[in-house]
Write a protein that holds these residues in place. Structure first.
Motif, PDB file in Angstrom:
ATOM      1  N   VAL A   1      -4.559 -22.895 -19.327  1.00 39.14           N
ATOM      2  CA  VAL A   1      -3.387 -23.695 -19.677  1.00 39.14           C
ATOM      3  C   VAL A   1      -3.709 -25.141 -19.345  1.00 39.14           C
ATOM      4  CG1 VAL A   1      -2.339 -23.164 -17.423  1.00 39.14           C
ATOM      5  CG2 VAL A   1      -0.932 -24.092 -19.261  1.00 39.14           C
ATOM      6  N   ILE A   2      -3.433 -26.033 -20.300  1.00 36.49           N
ATOM      7  CA  ILE A   2      -3.719 -27.459 -20.151  1.00 36.49           C
ATOM      8  C   ILE A   2      -2.399 -28.205 -20.246  1.00 36.49           C
ATOM      9  CG2 ILE A   2      -5.073 -29.401 -21.025  1.00 36.49           C
ATOM     10  CD1 ILE A   2      -6.790 -27.256 -22.500  1.00 36.49           C
ATOM     11  N   GLY A   3      -2.096 -29.002 -19.233  1.00 36.40           N
ATOM     12  CA  GLY A   3      -0.831 -29.714 -19.207  1.00 36.40           C
ATOM     13  C   GLY A   3      -1.014 -31.207 -19.064  1.00 36.40           C
ATOM     14  N   GLY A   4      -0.255 -31.978 -19.841  1.00 34.86           N
ATOM     15  CA  GLY A   4      -0.296 -33.435 -19.760  1.00 34.86           C
ATOM     16  C   GLY A   4       0.923 -33.963 -19.031  1.00 34.86           C
ATOM     17  N   SER A   5       0.785 -35.145 -18.449  1.00 38.86           N
ATOM     18  CA  SER A   5       1.856 -35.685 -17.620  1.00 38.86           C
ATOM     19  C   SER A   5       2.252 -37.087 -18.054  1.00 38.86           C
ATOM     20  CB  SER A   5       1.411 -35.726 -16.156  1.00 38.86           C
ATOM     21  OG  SER A   5       0.557 -36.841 -15.925  1.00 38.86           O
ATOM     22  N   THR A   6       3.323 -37.570 -17.425  1.00 32.05           N
ATOM     23  CA  THR A   6       3.787 -38.932 -17.676  1.00 32.05           C
ATOM     24  C   THR A   6       2.843 -39.968 -17.081  1.00 32.05           C
ATOM     25  OG1 THR A   6       5.141 -38.755 -15.677  1.00 32.05           O
ATOM     26  CG2 THR A   6       6.216 -38.294 -17.774  1.00 32.05           C
ATOM     27  N   PHE A   7       1.893 -39.544 -16.247  1.00 33.07           N
ATOM     28  CA  PHE A   7       0.965 -40.474 -15.610  1.00 33.07           C
ATOM     29  C   PHE A   7      -0.369 -40.585 -16.357  1.00 33.07           C
ATOM     30  CE2 PHE A   7       3.446 -38.845 -11.844  1.00 33.07           C
ATOM     31  CZ  PHE A   7       4.285 -39.942 -11.805  1.00 33.07           C
ATOM     32  N   GLY A   8      -0.498 -39.929 -17.503  1.00 33.75           N
ATOM     33  CA  GLY A   8      -1.676 -40.097 -18.339  1.00 33.75           C
ATOM     34  C   GLY A   8      -2.845 -39.206 -17.994  1.00 33.75           C
ATOM     35  N   ASN A   9      -2.674 -38.192 -17.167  1.00 31.83           N
ATOM     36  CA  ASN A   9      -3.783 -37.303 -16.860  1.00 31.83           C
ATOM     37  C   ASN A   9      -3.471 -35.884 -17.303  1.00 31.83           C
ATOM     38  OD1 ASN A   9      -1.821 -37.318 -14.811  1.00 31.83           O
ATOM     39  ND2 ASN A   9      -3.207 -36.259 -13.422  1.00 31.83           N
ATOM     40  N   ILE A  10      -4.502 -35.064 -17.451  1.00 26.75           N
ATOM     41  CA  ILE A  10      -4.331 -33.672 -17.833  1.00 26.75           C
ATOM     42  C   ILE A  10      -4.852 -32.788 -16.708  1.00 26.75           C
ATOM     43  CG2 ILE A  10      -4.539 -34.192 -20.284  1.00 26.75           C
ATOM     44  CD1 ILE A  10      -7.314 -32.950 -20.252  1.00 26.75           C
ATOM     45  N   ALA A  11      -4.227 -31.653 -16.531  1.00 26.36           N
ATOM     46  CA  ALA A  11      -4.650 -30.674 -15.537  1.00 26.36           C
ATOM     47  C   ALA A  11      -4.947 -29.367 -16.246  1.00 26.36           C
ATOM     48  CB  ALA A  11      -3.566 -30.486 -14.476  1.00 26.36           C
ATOM     49  N   ILE A  12      -5.979 -28.657 -15.764  1.00 31.67           N
ATOM     50  CA  ILE A  12      -6.394 -27.384 -16.351  1.00 31.67           C
ATOM     51  C   ILE A  12      -6.261 -26.305 -15.296  1.00 31.67           C
ATOM     52  CG2 ILE A  12      -8.251 -26.105 -17.471  1.00 31.67           C
ATOM     53  CD1 ILE A  12      -8.611 -29.809 -17.399  1.00 31.67           C
ATOM     54  N   ALA A  13      -5.640 -25.192 -15.651  1.00 29.85           N
ATOM     55  CA  ALA A  13      -5.467 -24.086 -14.722  1.00 29.85           C
ATOM     56  C   ALA A  13      -5.756 -22.769 -15.425  1.00 29.85           C
ATOM     57  CB  ALA A  13      -4.040 -24.079 -14.159  1.00 29.85           C
ATOM     58  N   ASP A  14      -6.132 -21.772 -14.620  1.00 29.33           N
ATOM     59  CA  ASP A  14      -6.362 -20.431 -15.139  1.00 29.33           C
ATOM     60  C   ASP A  14      -5.018 -19.717 -15.244  1.00 29.33           C
ATOM     61  OD1 ASP A  14      -6.891 -17.331 -14.397  1.00 29.33           O
ATOM     62  OD2 ASP A  14      -8.554 -18.148 -15.568  1.00 29.33           O
ATOM     63  N   LEU A  15      -4.688 -19.270 -16.450  1.00 34.07           N
ATOM     64  CA  LEU A  15      -3.369 -18.688 -16.683  1.00 34.07           C
ATOM     65  C   LEU A  15      -3.186 -17.367 -15.942  1.00 34.07           C
ATOM     66  CD1 LEU A  15      -0.704 -19.000 -18.225  1.00 34.07           C
ATOM     67  CD2 LEU A  15      -1.766 -17.855 -20.162  1.00 34.07           C
ATOM     68  N   SER A  16      -4.234 -16.554 -15.839  1.00 38.65           N
ATOM     69  CA  SER A  16      -4.098 -15.237 -15.227  1.00 38.65           C
ATOM     70  C   SER A  16      -3.983 -15.302 -13.712  1.00 38.65           C
ATOM     71  CB  SER A  16      -5.275 -14.342 -15.624  1.00 38.65           C
ATOM     72  OG  SER A  16      -6.508 -14.955 -15.264  1.00 38.65           O
ATOM     73  N   SER A  17      -4.728 -16.219 -13.094  1.00 33.45           N
ATOM     74  CA  SER A  17      -4.715 -16.303 -11.635  1.00 33.45           C
ATOM     75  C   SER A  17      -3.792 -17.392 -11.098  1.00 33.45           C
ATOM     76  CB  SER A  17      -6.135 -16.559 -11.110  1.00 33.45           C
ATOM     77  OG  SER A  17      -6.579 -17.861 -11.485  1.00 33.45           O
ATOM     78  N   GLY A  18      -3.474 -18.384 -11.927  1.00 32.63           N
ATOM     79  CA  GLY A  18      -2.672 -19.511 -11.479  1.00 32.63           C
ATOM     80  C   GLY A  18      -3.472 -20.566 -10.739  1.00 32.63           C
ATOM     81  N   LYS A  19      -4.781 -20.403 -10.673  1.00 31.70           N
ATOM     82  CA  LYS A  19      -5.631 -21.349  -9.947  1.00 31.70           C
ATOM     83  C   LYS A  19      -5.873 -22.605 -10.771  1.00 31.70           C
ATOM     84  CE  LYS A  19     -10.164 -21.811  -7.737  1.00 31.70           C
ATOM     85  NZ  LYS A  19     -11.465 -21.153  -7.461  1.00 31.70           N
ATOM     86  N   ARG A  20      -5.708 -23.762 -10.151  1.00 33.10           N
ATOM     87  CA  ARG A  20      -5.958 -25.046 -10.810  1.00 33.10           C
ATOM     88  C   ARG A  20      -7.466 -25.275 -10.877  1.00 33.10           C
ATOM     89  NH1 ARG A  20      -5.429 -30.783  -9.773  1.00 33.10           N
ATOM     90  NH2 ARG A  20      -3.999 -31.790 -11.246  1.00 33.10           N
ATOM     91  N   MET A  21      -7.975 -25.531 -12.088  1.00 30.52           N
ATOM     92  CA  MET A  21      -9.419 -25.621 -12.314  1.00 30.52           C
ATOM     93  C   MET A  21      -9.958 -27.045 -12.241  1.00 30.52           C
ATOM     94  SD  MET A  21      -9.899 -22.396 -12.859  1.00 30.52           S
ATOM     95  CE  MET A  21     -11.561 -22.307 -13.522  1.00 30.52           C
ATOM     96  N   GLY A  22      -9.132 -28.032 -12.538  1.00 33.32           N
ATOM     97  CA  GLY A  22      -9.601 -29.413 -12.536  1.00 33.32           C
ATOM     98  C   GLY A  22      -8.618 -30.320 -13.248  1.00 33.32           C
ATOM     99  N   SER A  23      -8.960 -31.612 -13.303  1.00 32.42           N
ATOM    100  CA  SER A  23      -8.090 -32.590 -13.968  1.00 32.42           C
ATOM    101  C   SER A  23      -8.932 -33.720 -14.533  1.00 32.42           C
ATOM    102  CB  SER A  23      -7.052 -33.143 -12.996  1.00 32.42           C
ATOM    103  OG  SER A  23      -7.683 -33.844 -11.947  1.00 32.42           O
ATOM    104  N   VAL A  24      -8.381 -34.395 -15.514  1.00 35.76           N
ATOM    105  CA  VAL A  24      -9.026 -35.544 -16.156  1.00 35.76           C
ATOM    106  C   VAL A  24      -7.964 -36.611 -16.340  1.00 35.76           C
ATOM    107  CG1 VAL A  24     -10.346 -36.376 -18.128  1.00 35.76           C
ATOM    108  CG2 VAL A  24     -10.579 -34.003 -17.403  1.00 35.76           C
ATOM    109  N   LYS A  25      -8.338 -37.870 -16.121  1.00 33.19           N
ATOM    110  CA  LYS A  25      -7.381 -38.969 -16.245  1.00 33.19           C
ATOM    111  C   LYS A  25      -7.808 -39.899 -17.368  1.00 33.19           C
ATOM    112  CE  LYS A  25      -4.767 -42.243 -13.398  1.00 33.19           C
ATOM    113  NZ  LYS A  25      -3.490 -41.588 -13.705  1.00 33.19           N
ATOM    114  N   SER A  26      -6.817 -40.454 -18.047  1.00 31.51           N
ATOM    115  CA  SER A  26      -7.087 -41.432 -19.081  1.00 31.51           C
ATOM    116  C   SER A  26      -7.644 -42.709 -18.464  1.00 31.51           C
ATOM    117  CB  SER A  26      -5.801 -41.738 -19.855  1.00 31.51           C
ATOM    118  OG  SER A  26      -5.948 -42.893 -20.638  1.00 31.51           O
TER     119      SER A  26
END
Length: 451
Positions: free
Chosen positions: A270-295
């Motif tokens: 699951v990839i989610g974008g925010s109001t702060f311009g960065n994206i976060a990636i998480a594993d949908l089955s485990s709920g573990k956050r995998m990493g993030s990238v910022k604009s």
């Protein structure tokens, strides 16, 4: 089936549903004979006059036509013309079938690309709501399998034929709650209000499932992969629900600010974008956050996402007019291009296409970008010429409008705002794009290859 002359070339057209234009019916051939009475040899003669796209269309009419087209030399002959360096006789049958599927997909994507870049464009525009609905707008559209579903900013979802613009059905939000987001497939429609999930059956007995009220904090966006729906919320968390029990199975902390857009991948990310311009990636089955990238252009809130599973690229549009591309395998930006002077509301591409990206935003210009570089390849707006009424479809009028391709030096200020209302959402299909504009009307941009 009828055989007619068109530009010196014969075409065969199979009788069918025609996107809602008529019911399937038996067609007489000659003086009273059924089409089933045509022998294999005669059918092959007719089919030999067609190109690859017409053959593929005919192959889905019935099993006997499908077997005839794919077991005879019809497809092989077309494949050999396109690939003269390969000989079908030297290729195993299973390898040949795979090669022809790749070949058909490649030429389909090439036609799709060329029609967007150099083809002629016409727009069919129709009203999505009754004239009496003064305060109702259409904000969001989704397009799948020749169907368009529109809504949001409204309490009703409406289903249309992408081919004919015919009204087909509608789905009313329970308790008349305003919809925030939705998606659909061949069996159901999944909708999101600010505090619950709703599911409508598309076939059989009409029924609505509702999750319990108040089990998440102001949902802003939603995507689903059966049997789970993923809700992006104002508190920066993503909540994962079983759509049929209504239970929340996981809560994933994605951002410190609201989750404004979501996308899901086939491998359960699951990839989610925010109001702060960065994206976060998480594993949908485990709920573990995998990493993030910022604009690189912070702060700039992300408004929309589109994921390409073939190139593993994530595309986004931002509040500052930038279009972004990240490689999900390396978590690195590929390109970031300012394509609009202000907010980009929507980005989308055909699922199998790795070349064209459609972008729309507050300035009302429909832009086609190169997926690999972010370069603007084409910019389109409605021409000032008055539209031509096509026909009345189920009590709503369809008007065809001309399109103007803008030059790089064109100043947007000279184009009246009524010709370019904000594009709040778009959906890309084969040689077509559907747009909504926070207005009553819906537009289908149809791209045709110039002969």
């Amino acid at each position: 089936m009828e055989v007619t002359g068109s530009s010196g070339r014969h075409r065969a057209v199979a009788a069918g549903s025609g996107g809602g234009r008529g019911k399937r019916r038996s067609v007489d051939v000659g003086t009273g004979g059924s089409i089933r009475s045509l022998g294999t040899d005669l059918l092959c003669i007719v089919f030999a006059l067609l190109d690859h796209f017409d053959l593929v269309r005919c192959s889905v009419v019935c099993k006997s036509w499908n077997n005839l087209i794919y077991t005879s030399s019809l497809m092989k002959d077309l494949y050999n013309k396109r690939n003269p360096h390969l000989k079908c006789a030297s290729i195993k049958s299973d390898m040949l079938e795979t090669s022809m599927k790749i070949y058909l997909e490649e030429i389909a994507m090439e036609e799709h690309k060329l029609s967007f870049l150099r083809g002629s464009v016409k727009v069919d525009q129709w009203s999505g709501h009754h004239a009496s609905d003064l305060n109702i707008r259409v904000n969001v559209c989704r397009m799948k399998r020749g169907l368009i579903l529109t809504g949001v900013g409204d309490k009703v979802l409406r289903l249309w034929s992408a081919e004919s613009c015919n009204y087909l059905d509608e789905y009313v939000s329970p308790e008349m709650n305003q919809l925030v987001d939705y998606d659909f497939d061949e069996n159901k429609i999944v909708g999101l209000t600010s505090d619950r999930i709703c599911i409508w059956r598309r076939h059989g007995q009409r029924g609505i499932f509702q999750s319990c009220k108040g089990i998440f904090t102001r949902g802003l966006c939603m995507r689903y992969i059966d049997p789970e729906a993923v809700i992006g919320c104002e508190d920066g968390r993503v909540r994962v629900f079983d759509m049929y029990s209504g239970r929340c199975s996981r809560i994933i902390r994605m951002h410190s600010g609201p989750v404004t857009c979501l996308t899901l991948t086939d491998d359960q990310l699951v990839i989610g974008g925010s109001t702060f311009g960065n994206i976060a990636i998480a594993d949908l089955s485990s709920g573990k956050r995998m990493g993030s990238v910022k604009s690189c252009f912070s702060p700039t809130g992300l408004k929309c996402f589109s994921f390409n599973m073939h190139s593993y690229s994530v595309f986004a549009g931002s509040t500052s007019g930038y279009a972004h591309c990240w490689d999900l395998r390396t978590l690195r930006p590929v390109w970031e291009t300012r394509v609009s002077p202000n907010v980009i509301y929507t980005v989308h591409h055909l699922s199998n296409d790795t070349s064209m990206l459609a972008v729309g935003g507050i300035d009302g210009v429909l832009r086609i970008l190169n997926q690999s570089t972010g370069e603007i390849l084409s910019s389109l707006v409605i021409d000032a010429t008055k539209g031509v009424p096509l026909s009345s479809k189920n009590s709503h009028e369809v008007v065809q409008k001309k399109v103007r391709r803008l030059q790089d030096t064109t100043c947007l200020d000279i184009i009246p705002r009524y010709l370019r209302p904000p594009i709040t959402c778009l959906a890309v299909g084969m040689n077509k794009i559907v747009t909504t504009h926070n207005e009553k009307f819906i537009r289908a941009w149809r791209f045709h290859m110039n002969n």
